[in-house]
Design an enzyme around this catalytic site. Structure first.
Site, short mmCIF file in Angstrom:
data_model
loop_
_atom_site.label_atom_id
_atom_site.label_comp_id
_atom_site.label_asym_id
_atom_site.label_seq_id
_atom_site.Cartn_x
_atom_site.Cartn_y
_atom_site.Cartn_z
N GLU A 169 0.80 -1.23 0.00
CA GLU A 169 0.00 0.00 0.00
C GLU A 169 0.83 1.29 0.00
OE1 GLU A 169 -2.90 -0.06 3.11
OE2 GLU A 169 -3.97 -1.73 2.24
N GLU A 357 -5.52 -8.42 1.11
CA GLU A 357 -6.03 -8.08 2.45
C GLU A 357 -7.50 -7.72 2.36
OE1 GLU A 357 -4.12 -4.94 4.68
OE2 GLU A 357 -2.12 -5.73 4.21
C1 GAL Z 1 -3.91 -2.05 5.67
C2 GAL Z 1 -2.50 -2.37 6.12
C3 GAL Z 1 -2.44 -3.38 7.21
C4 GAL Z 1 -3.54 -3.25 8.23
C5 GAL Z 1 -4.90 -3.09 7.58
C6 GAL Z 1 -6.05 -2.81 8.53
O1 GAL Z 1 -3.95 -0.76 5.18
O2 GAL Z 1 -1.76 -2.88 5.03
O3 GAL Z 1 -1.16 -3.30 7.78
O4 GAL Z 1 -3.25 -2.34 9.18
O5 GAL Z 1 -4.86 -2.02 6.66
O6 GAL Z 1 -6.14 -1.48 8.87
#
Ligand code: GAL
Length: 458
Positions: A169, A357
Protein backbone atom coordinates in the site's frame (compact mmCIF):
# COMPACT_ATOMS: atom_id res chain seq x y z
CA UNK A 1 -25.10 -17.67 8.75
CA UNK A 2 -24.73 -17.51 4.98
CA UNK A 3 -25.13 -20.87 3.33
CA UNK A 4 -22.27 -21.95 1.16
CA UNK A 5 -22.13 -24.65 -1.45
CA UNK A 6 -19.29 -26.84 -2.70
CA UNK A 7 -20.49 -26.52 -6.29
CA UNK A 8 -18.36 -24.39 -8.61
CA UNK A 9 -15.41 -24.88 -6.30
CA UNK A 10 -12.03 -23.84 -7.64
CA UNK A 11 -9.27 -25.90 -6.02
CA UNK A 12 -6.55 -23.68 -7.47
CA UNK A 13 -7.91 -20.56 -5.73
CA UNK A 14 -5.31 -19.30 -3.22
CA UNK A 15 -6.84 -18.87 0.23
CA UNK A 16 -4.60 -17.26 2.78
CA UNK A 17 -4.05 -15.00 5.72
CA UNK A 18 -1.89 -11.84 5.87
CA UNK A 19 0.26 -10.19 8.52
CA UNK A 20 3.07 -7.61 8.71
CA UNK A 21 6.37 -7.55 10.61
CA UNK A 22 5.96 -4.39 12.68
CA UNK A 23 2.41 -5.25 13.69
CA UNK A 24 3.33 -8.70 15.03
CA UNK A 25 7.02 -9.45 15.61
CA UNK A 26 7.97 -7.34 18.65
CA UNK A 27 11.62 -8.01 19.67
CA UNK A 28 12.27 -4.53 18.33
CA UNK A 29 15.84 -4.35 19.63
CA UNK A 30 16.75 -7.99 19.83
CA UNK A 31 19.52 -9.97 18.16
CA UNK A 32 21.06 -7.02 16.39
CA UNK A 33 17.93 -5.55 14.83
CA UNK A 34 18.23 -1.87 13.89
CA UNK A 35 15.42 0.57 14.65
CA UNK A 36 12.79 1.40 12.06
CA UNK A 37 10.75 4.57 11.61
CA UNK A 38 7.84 2.82 13.33
CA UNK A 39 9.99 1.93 16.37
CA UNK A 40 10.85 5.60 16.68
CA UNK A 41 7.40 7.02 15.88
CA UNK A 42 5.37 4.72 18.14
CA UNK A 43 7.71 5.42 21.06
CA UNK A 44 7.22 9.18 20.64
CA UNK A 45 4.60 10.56 22.98
CA UNK A 46 1.15 11.30 21.58
CA UNK A 47 1.53 9.59 18.23
CA UNK A 48 -0.53 6.45 18.82
CA UNK A 49 -3.64 5.45 20.73
CA UNK A 50 -2.72 5.45 24.46
CA UNK A 51 0.94 5.75 23.43
CA UNK A 52 0.98 2.09 22.50
CA UNK A 53 3.79 0.67 20.41
CA UNK A 54 4.92 -2.51 18.65
CA UNK A 55 7.92 -3.12 20.95
CA UNK A 56 6.46 -6.46 21.95
CA UNK A 57 3.33 -6.71 19.77
CA UNK A 58 2.33 -10.37 19.34
CA UNK A 59 5.85 -11.54 20.19
CA UNK A 60 5.74 -13.34 16.86
CA UNK A 61 9.56 -13.24 16.78
CA UNK A 62 9.55 -15.86 19.54
CA UNK A 63 6.11 -17.39 19.15
CA UNK A 64 6.05 -17.91 15.38
CA UNK A 65 6.06 -21.74 15.74
CA UNK A 66 2.81 -21.53 17.71
CA UNK A 67 1.24 -19.15 15.18
CA UNK A 68 2.34 -21.29 12.23
CA UNK A 69 0.83 -24.30 13.98
CA UNK A 70 -2.45 -22.41 14.29
CA UNK A 71 -2.37 -21.71 10.54
CA UNK A 72 -1.69 -25.40 9.97
CA UNK A 73 -4.45 -26.43 12.35
CA UNK A 74 -6.87 -24.16 10.44
CA UNK A 75 -5.61 -25.67 7.18
CA UNK A 76 -4.91 -22.23 5.69
CA UNK A 77 -2.58 -23.03 2.79
CA UNK A 78 -0.98 -19.59 2.23
CA UNK A 79 0.65 -17.20 4.70
CA UNK A 80 1.61 -13.64 3.76
CA UNK A 81 4.10 -11.89 6.06
CA UNK A 82 6.67 -9.15 5.64
CA UNK A 83 10.38 -8.91 6.25
CA UNK A 84 11.55 -6.14 8.57
CA UNK A 85 14.25 -4.41 6.54
CA UNK A 86 16.11 -3.25 9.68
CA UNK A 87 16.20 -6.78 11.07
CA UNK A 88 18.24 -8.04 8.13
CA UNK A 89 20.12 -4.77 7.44
CA UNK A 90 20.20 -2.79 10.71
CA UNK A 91 21.45 0.37 8.99
CA UNK A 92 19.32 -0.23 5.90
CA UNK A 93 22.44 -0.85 3.79
CA UNK A 94 25.87 -2.23 4.52
CA UNK A 95 26.53 -5.08 6.91
CA UNK A 96 23.72 -7.63 7.16
CA UNK A 97 22.56 -8.99 10.51
CA UNK A 98 22.98 -12.76 10.39
CA UNK A 99 20.65 -13.32 13.35
CA UNK A 100 17.88 -11.45 11.53
CA UNK A 101 18.41 -13.47 8.36
CA UNK A 102 18.37 -16.64 10.48
CA UNK A 103 14.98 -15.66 11.91
CA UNK A 104 13.40 -15.44 8.45
CA UNK A 105 15.15 -18.68 7.50
CA UNK A 106 13.48 -20.40 10.44
CA UNK A 107 10.15 -18.75 9.69
CA UNK A 108 10.19 -19.81 6.03
CA UNK A 109 11.33 -23.33 6.92
CA UNK A 110 8.62 -23.43 9.60
CA UNK A 111 6.02 -22.65 6.92
CA UNK A 112 7.30 -25.28 4.52
CA UNK A 113 7.53 -27.97 7.22
CA UNK A 114 3.84 -27.38 7.89
CA UNK A 115 2.88 -27.32 4.23
CA UNK A 116 2.17 -23.60 4.31
CA UNK A 117 3.18 -21.57 1.26
CA UNK A 118 5.06 -18.36 2.23
CA UNK A 119 4.12 -15.10 0.46
CA UNK A 120 6.64 -12.42 1.31
CA UNK A 121 6.10 -8.65 1.31
CA UNK A 122 9.41 -6.83 1.08
CA UNK A 123 8.26 -3.49 2.47
CA UNK A 124 5.35 -3.11 4.88
CA UNK A 125 6.09 0.43 6.13
CA UNK A 126 9.03 -0.13 8.52
CA UNK A 127 11.85 1.83 6.88
CA UNK A 128 15.20 1.55 8.70
CA UNK A 129 15.58 4.67 10.85
CA UNK A 130 19.17 5.12 9.64
CA UNK A 131 17.85 5.61 6.10
CA UNK A 132 15.16 8.01 7.27
CA UNK A 133 17.94 10.10 8.80
CA UNK A 134 19.33 10.39 5.27
CA UNK A 135 15.99 11.56 3.88
CA UNK A 136 14.24 8.18 3.59
CA UNK A 137 11.56 8.07 0.93
CA UNK A 138 12.12 11.73 0.06
CA UNK A 139 15.70 10.99 -1.08
CA UNK A 140 16.06 9.45 -4.53
CA UNK A 141 19.01 7.41 -3.24
CA UNK A 142 16.38 5.15 -1.70
CA UNK A 143 16.17 3.38 -5.05
CA UNK A 144 19.71 2.04 -4.69
CA UNK A 145 19.23 1.33 -0.96
CA UNK A 146 16.10 -0.63 -1.73
CA UNK A 147 17.83 -2.58 -4.51
CA UNK A 148 20.55 -3.61 -2.05
CA UNK A 149 17.94 -4.84 0.42
CA UNK A 150 15.89 -6.69 -2.21
CA UNK A 151 19.00 -8.35 -3.65
CA UNK A 152 19.99 -9.58 -0.21
CA UNK A 153 16.59 -10.96 0.80
CA UNK A 154 15.53 -12.42 -2.51
CA UNK A 155 19.00 -13.90 -3.02
CA UNK A 156 18.83 -15.52 0.39
CA UNK A 157 15.28 -16.90 0.30
CA UNK A 158 14.51 -17.49 -3.38
CA UNK A 159 15.15 -21.22 -3.06
CA UNK A 160 12.07 -21.48 -0.81
CA UNK A 161 9.89 -18.46 -1.56
CA UNK A 162 8.07 -18.29 -4.90
CA UNK A 163 5.62 -15.43 -4.21
CA UNK A 164 6.90 -11.91 -3.61
CA UNK A 165 5.22 -8.57 -3.10
CA UNK A 166 7.38 -5.48 -3.48
CA UNK A 167 5.47 -2.80 -1.53
CA UNK A 168 2.47 -2.79 0.76
CA UNK A 169 0.00 0.00 0.00
CA UNK A 170 2.37 2.77 -1.12
CA UNK A 171 -0.50 5.27 -1.15
CA UNK A 172 -1.06 4.74 2.57
CA UNK A 173 2.55 4.97 3.70
CA UNK A 174 3.23 8.05 1.57
CA UNK A 175 -0.14 9.71 2.32
CA UNK A 176 -0.30 9.02 6.06
CA UNK A 177 3.47 9.18 6.67
CA UNK A 178 4.58 12.03 4.41
CA UNK A 179 1.48 14.21 3.79
CA UNK A 180 -0.74 13.92 6.86
CA UNK A 181 1.97 13.05 9.40
CA UNK A 182 -0.27 10.59 11.25
CA UNK A 183 1.94 7.57 10.51
CA UNK A 184 5.71 7.17 10.71
CA UNK A 185 7.83 9.11 10.08
CA UNK A 186 5.29 11.87 10.82
CA UNK A 187 6.21 14.17 7.93
CA UNK A 188 3.73 16.56 6.38
CA UNK A 189 3.13 18.56 3.25
CA UNK A 190 2.92 18.31 -0.50
CA UNK A 191 6.67 18.53 -1.00
CA UNK A 192 7.49 15.52 1.18
CA UNK A 193 4.55 13.61 -0.24
CA UNK A 194 5.42 14.26 -3.90
CA UNK A 195 9.03 13.18 -3.45
CA UNK A 196 8.04 10.09 -1.44
CA UNK A 197 5.43 9.06 -4.02
CA UNK A 198 7.78 9.26 -6.96
CA UNK A 199 10.59 7.40 -5.20
CA UNK A 200 8.21 4.72 -3.93
CA UNK A 201 6.84 4.26 -7.46
CA UNK A 202 10.40 3.90 -8.78
CA UNK A 203 11.22 1.33 -6.05
CA UNK A 204 8.02 -0.55 -6.84
CA UNK A 205 9.18 -1.15 -10.43
CA UNK A 206 12.89 -1.51 -9.67
CA UNK A 207 12.13 -4.03 -6.89
CA UNK A 208 10.08 -6.04 -9.37
CA UNK A 209 12.98 -6.07 -11.84
CA UNK A 210 15.47 -7.20 -9.19
CA UNK A 211 13.25 -10.10 -8.13
CA UNK A 212 12.69 -11.20 -11.70
CA UNK A 213 16.40 -11.01 -12.53
CA UNK A 214 17.41 -13.05 -9.51
CA UNK A 215 14.54 -15.49 -9.61
CA UNK A 216 13.09 -16.05 -13.04
CA UNK A 217 10.29 -18.38 -11.91
CA UNK A 218 9.09 -16.14 -9.07
CA UNK A 219 5.57 -14.77 -9.00
CA UNK A 220 6.23 -11.06 -8.66
CA UNK A 221 3.48 -8.87 -7.29
CA UNK A 222 2.87 -5.70 -5.35
CA UNK A 223 -0.12 -4.49 -3.34
CA UNK A 224 -2.41 -1.47 -3.51
CA UNK A 225 -4.96 -0.07 -1.10
CA UNK A 226 -8.19 0.67 -2.92
CA UNK A 227 -11.81 1.60 -2.32
CA UNK A 228 -14.97 2.25 -4.25
CA UNK A 229 -15.15 6.04 -4.45
CA UNK A 230 -18.60 7.54 -5.01
CA UNK A 231 -19.68 11.13 -5.22
CA UNK A 232 -22.15 12.32 -2.60
CA UNK A 233 -24.37 13.89 -5.29
CA UNK A 234 -24.56 14.12 -9.08
CA UNK A 235 -23.40 17.74 -8.96
CA UNK A 236 -20.42 18.50 -11.20
CA UNK A 237 -18.37 19.72 -8.23
CA UNK A 238 -18.94 16.56 -6.21
CA UNK A 239 -18.32 14.29 -9.20
CA UNK A 240 -15.03 16.06 -9.93
CA UNK A 241 -14.04 15.85 -6.25
CA UNK A 242 -14.70 12.10 -6.29
CA UNK A 243 -12.56 11.76 -9.43
CA UNK A 244 -9.64 13.43 -7.68
CA UNK A 245 -9.96 11.12 -4.69
CA UNK A 246 -10.25 8.12 -6.99
CA UNK A 247 -7.04 9.20 -8.76
CA UNK A 248 -5.26 9.40 -5.43
CA UNK A 249 -6.62 6.24 -3.82
CA UNK A 250 -6.96 3.90 -6.78
CA UNK A 251 -4.81 5.08 -9.68
CA UNK A 252 -1.69 6.82 -8.40
CA UNK A 253 0.62 3.81 -8.11
CA UNK A 254 -0.78 1.30 -10.58
CA UNK A 255 -0.94 3.61 -13.61
CA UNK A 256 2.78 4.47 -13.77
CA UNK A 257 3.61 0.75 -13.50
CA UNK A 258 1.42 0.13 -16.55
CA UNK A 259 3.15 2.86 -18.54
CA UNK A 260 0.28 5.34 -18.22
CA UNK A 261 2.15 7.86 -16.09
CA UNK A 262 0.63 9.55 -13.04
CA UNK A 263 -3.11 10.37 -13.22
CA UNK A 264 -2.50 14.11 -13.50
CA UNK A 265 -5.52 14.64 -15.77
CA UNK A 266 -7.88 13.52 -13.00
CA UNK A 267 -5.96 15.30 -10.24
CA UNK A 268 -3.92 18.25 -11.53
CA UNK A 269 -2.10 18.86 -8.21
CA UNK A 270 -0.17 15.67 -8.93
CA UNK A 271 1.76 17.62 -11.57
CA UNK A 272 4.07 18.50 -8.65
CA UNK A 273 5.48 14.99 -8.99
CA UNK A 274 7.07 16.01 -12.27
CA UNK A 275 9.61 18.08 -10.38
CA UNK A 276 11.17 14.84 -9.14
CA UNK A 277 11.19 13.11 -12.50
CA UNK A 278 14.34 12.65 -14.52
CA UNK A 279 14.59 11.80 -18.21
CA UNK A 280 13.77 8.13 -18.73
CA UNK A 281 11.83 7.87 -15.44
CA UNK A 282 8.62 7.06 -17.30
CA UNK A 283 10.28 3.86 -18.47
CA UNK A 284 11.79 3.15 -15.07
CA UNK A 285 8.32 3.36 -13.49
CA UNK A 286 7.03 0.48 -15.64
CA UNK A 287 6.99 -3.13 -14.56
CA UNK A 288 4.81 -5.99 -15.71
CA UNK A 289 3.76 -7.64 -12.45
CA UNK A 290 2.68 -11.28 -12.46
CA UNK A 291 -0.08 -10.43 -10.01
CA UNK A 292 -1.61 -7.34 -8.48
CA UNK A 293 -2.61 -7.50 -4.83
CA UNK A 294 -5.67 -5.42 -4.01
CA UNK A 295 -6.58 -4.52 -0.43
CA UNK A 296 -10.05 -3.19 0.13
CA UNK A 297 -11.94 -2.62 3.36
CA UNK A 298 -14.63 -0.02 2.74
CA UNK A 299 -16.04 2.61 0.39
CA UNK A 300 -15.60 6.38 0.34
CA UNK A 301 -18.43 8.83 -0.34
CA UNK A 302 -16.97 12.18 -1.38
CA UNK A 303 -18.16 15.74 -1.70
CA UNK A 304 -16.47 18.95 -2.81
CA UNK A 305 -14.82 20.98 -0.07
CA UNK A 306 -13.06 24.33 -0.56
CA UNK A 307 -11.22 23.99 2.75
CA UNK A 308 -9.10 20.95 1.87
CA UNK A 309 -5.93 22.07 0.13
CA UNK A 310 -4.95 20.44 -3.18
CA UNK A 311 -7.70 17.84 -3.17
CA UNK A 312 -10.73 20.11 -2.54
CA UNK A 313 -12.70 17.10 -1.44
CA UNK A 314 -13.91 15.64 1.81
CA UNK A 315 -15.30 12.32 2.93
CA UNK A 316 -18.95 12.25 4.02
CA UNK A 317 -18.37 10.21 7.13
CA UNK A 318 -20.18 6.90 7.63
CA UNK A 319 -21.37 8.27 10.98
CA UNK A 320 -23.06 11.14 9.20
CA UNK A 321 -24.55 8.76 6.67
CA UNK A 322 -25.73 6.54 9.55
CA UNK A 323 -24.42 3.35 8.00
CA UNK A 324 -22.93 0.38 9.89
CA UNK A 325 -19.23 0.65 10.67
CA UNK A 326 -16.36 -1.35 12.11
CA UNK A 327 -14.23 -0.31 15.10
CA UNK A 328 -12.06 1.68 12.69
CA UNK A 329 -15.12 3.81 11.88
CA UNK A 330 -15.10 2.38 8.33
CA UNK A 331 -18.38 1.67 6.60
CA UNK A 332 -19.26 -2.00 6.16
CA UNK A 333 -20.14 -2.19 2.47
CA UNK A 334 -19.33 -5.48 0.75
CA UNK A 335 -20.23 -4.21 -2.73
CA UNK A 336 -17.16 -1.97 -2.55
CA UNK A 337 -14.78 -4.89 -3.09
CA UNK A 338 -16.97 -6.20 -5.93
CA UNK A 339 -16.91 -2.84 -7.75
CA UNK A 340 -13.21 -2.34 -7.07
CA UNK A 341 -12.48 -5.69 -8.71
CA UNK A 342 -14.73 -4.91 -11.66
CA UNK A 343 -13.26 -1.42 -12.09
CA UNK A 344 -9.63 -2.57 -11.94
CA UNK A 345 -10.41 -5.30 -14.45
CA UNK A 346 -12.24 -2.95 -16.80
CA UNK A 347 -9.65 -0.18 -16.59
CA UNK A 348 -6.43 -2.18 -16.67
CA UNK A 349 -7.13 -5.67 -18.05
CA UNK A 350 -4.91 -7.22 -15.38
CA UNK A 351 -3.96 -10.86 -15.87
CA UNK A 352 -4.00 -11.93 -12.25
CA UNK A 353 -5.54 -10.23 -9.22
CA UNK A 354 -5.30 -11.44 -5.65
CA UNK A 355 -7.11 -9.87 -2.74
CA UNK A 356 -4.09 -9.66 -0.45
CA UNK A 357 -6.03 -8.08 2.45
CA UNK A 358 -9.62 -7.76 3.56
CA UNK A 359 -11.03 -8.00 7.05
CA UNK A 360 -12.68 -6.13 9.89
CA UNK A 361 -12.10 -4.87 13.40
CA UNK A 362 -14.96 -5.49 15.80
CA UNK A 363 -14.85 -5.64 19.58
CA UNK A 364 -14.58 -9.19 20.86
CA UNK A 365 -15.48 -10.62 24.21
CA UNK A 366 -14.09 -13.81 25.64
CA UNK A 367 -16.87 -15.90 27.22
CA UNK A 368 -15.92 -19.21 28.81
CA UNK A 369 -12.74 -19.25 26.77
CA UNK A 370 -14.58 -18.67 23.48
CA UNK A 371 -15.05 -15.74 21.12
CA UNK A 372 -18.23 -15.76 19.08
CA UNK A 373 -17.41 -12.99 16.63
CA UNK A 374 -20.41 -13.34 14.39
CA UNK A 375 -20.04 -9.76 13.06
CA UNK A 376 -16.52 -10.48 11.74
CA UNK A 377 -17.70 -13.76 10.24
CA UNK A 378 -20.57 -11.93 8.53
CA UNK A 379 -18.20 -9.29 7.21
CA UNK A 380 -15.82 -11.89 5.79
CA UNK A 381 -18.65 -13.95 4.37
CA UNK A 382 -20.28 -11.04 2.56
CA UNK A 383 -16.97 -9.78 1.21
CA UNK A 384 -15.88 -13.22 0.01
CA UNK A 385 -19.25 -13.57 -1.69
CA UNK A 386 -18.72 -10.22 -3.39
CA UNK A 387 -15.23 -11.29 -4.56
CA UNK A 388 -16.47 -14.59 -5.93
CA UNK A 389 -19.30 -12.82 -7.72
CA UNK A 390 -16.74 -10.62 -9.50
CA UNK A 391 -14.70 -13.73 -10.32
CA UNK A 392 -17.76 -15.45 -11.70
CA UNK A 393 -18.36 -12.44 -13.92
CA UNK A 394 -14.92 -12.76 -15.49
CA UNK A 395 -12.53 -10.87 -13.22
CA UNK A 396 -9.23 -12.84 -13.09
CA UNK A 397 -9.31 -13.17 -9.32
CA UNK A 398 -7.08 -16.00 -8.13
CA UNK A 399 -6.84 -15.63 -4.40
CA UNK A 400 -8.16 -14.10 -1.20
CA UNK A 401 -6.13 -13.40 1.96
CA UNK A 402 -7.92 -12.40 5.15
CA UNK A 403 -6.47 -9.62 7.28
CA UNK A 404 -5.29 -10.91 9.70
CA UNK A 405 -4.12 -13.98 11.58
CA UNK A 406 -4.00 -12.64 15.14
CA UNK A 407 -5.06 -9.40 16.76
CA UNK A 408 -2.06 -7.09 16.46
CA UNK A 409 -0.70 -3.55 16.61
CA UNK A 410 -2.94 -1.52 14.32
CA UNK A 411 -0.50 1.35 13.66
CA UNK A 412 -1.67 4.72 15.08
CA UNK A 413 -4.80 3.01 16.46
CA UNK A 414 -2.73 0.77 18.76
CA UNK A 415 -4.21 -2.50 20.01
CA UNK A 416 -7.82 -1.28 20.24
CA UNK A 417 -9.10 -2.37 16.80
CA UNK A 418 -8.89 -6.14 16.67
CA UNK A 419 -8.86 -7.66 13.18
CA UNK A 420 -7.61 -11.17 14.02
CA UNK A 421 -9.10 -14.56 13.28
CA UNK A 422 -7.25 -15.39 16.48
CA UNK A 423 -7.57 -13.42 19.71
CA UNK A 424 -4.52 -12.49 21.76
CA UNK A 425 -4.52 -11.56 25.42
CA UNK A 426 -1.62 -9.09 25.25
CA UNK A 427 -0.85 -9.51 28.98
CA UNK A 428 -0.26 -13.23 28.72
CA UNK A 429 0.20 -13.63 24.93
CA UNK A 430 -2.30 -16.48 25.09
CA UNK A 431 -4.00 -17.16 21.75
CA UNK A 432 -7.62 -18.26 21.26
CA UNK A 433 -9.00 -19.10 17.84
CA UNK A 434 -12.17 -17.08 17.25
CA UNK A 435 -15.34 -18.47 15.73
CA UNK A 436 -14.52 -16.53 12.53
CA UNK A 437 -11.20 -18.40 12.31
CA UNK A 438 -12.93 -21.78 12.55
CA UNK A 439 -15.51 -20.65 10.02
CA UNK A 440 -12.80 -19.49 7.58
CA UNK A 441 -11.01 -22.83 7.98
CA UNK A 442 -14.19 -24.68 7.13
CA UNK A 443 -14.78 -22.53 4.08
CA UNK A 444 -11.28 -23.29 2.77
CA UNK A 445 -11.28 -27.00 3.61
CA UNK A 446 -14.46 -27.71 1.74
CA UNK A 447 -13.76 -25.39 -1.21
CA UNK A 448 -17.05 -23.75 -0.51
CA UNK A 449 -18.39 -20.85 -2.47
CA UNK A 450 -21.46 -18.78 -1.76
CA UNK A 451 -24.52 -19.72 -3.81
CA UNK A 452 -25.15 -16.31 -5.28
CA UNK A 453 -21.79 -16.28 -7.07
CA UNK A 454 -23.29 -18.68 -9.62
CA UNK A 455 -25.38 -17.97 -12.67
CA UNK A 456 -24.50 -14.34 -12.92
CA UNK A 457 -24.39 -12.48 -16.21
CA UNK A 458 -20.88 -11.97 -17.54
C1 GAL B 1 -3.91 -2.05 5.67
C2 GAL B 1 -2.50 -2.37 6.12
C3 GAL B 1 -2.44 -3.38 7.21
C4 GAL B 1 -3.54 -3.25 8.23
C5 GAL B 1 -4.90 -3.09 7.58
C6 GAL B 1 -6.05 -2.81 8.53
O1 GAL B 1 -3.95 -0.76 5.18
O2 GAL B 1 -1.76 -2.88 5.03
O3 GAL B 1 -1.16 -3.30 7.78
O4 GAL B 1 -3.25 -2.34 9.18
O5 GAL B 1 -4.86 -2.02 6.66
O6 GAL B 1 -6.14 -1.48 8.87
Amino acid sequence: MTEFTAEDSDPSFEWGVSTAAYQTEGAFQEDGKGLSIWDEFANRSGKTYNNQNGNQACDFYHRYPEDLSIIQQLDIPNFRFSIAWSRVLPQGIGTPNQAGIDFYDRLIDGCLERDIEPWVTLYHWDLPLALHQRGGWTNRDIVSWFVEYVELTVGRFKDRVANWMVLNEPMVFTGAGYFLGIHAPGKRGMKNFSAAVHHAALCQAEGGRVIRDLHSTAQVGTTFSCALVESASPSRQDVRAAQRVDALLNRLFIEPSLGRGYPIDQFPALSRLQKYMKPNDEDLLKFDFDFIGLQCYTREVIRYSWSMPYIFARQVSPQKREVPTTLMGWEVYADSIYHVLRNFHRRYHLKNIIITENGAAFSDSVREGKIDDYDRQQYLSSHIQACLRAKQEGVPLHGYFAWTLTDNFEWAEGYRPTFGLVHINFQTQKRIIKQSGRWYAKLIQHHLVPPNSRNMDI
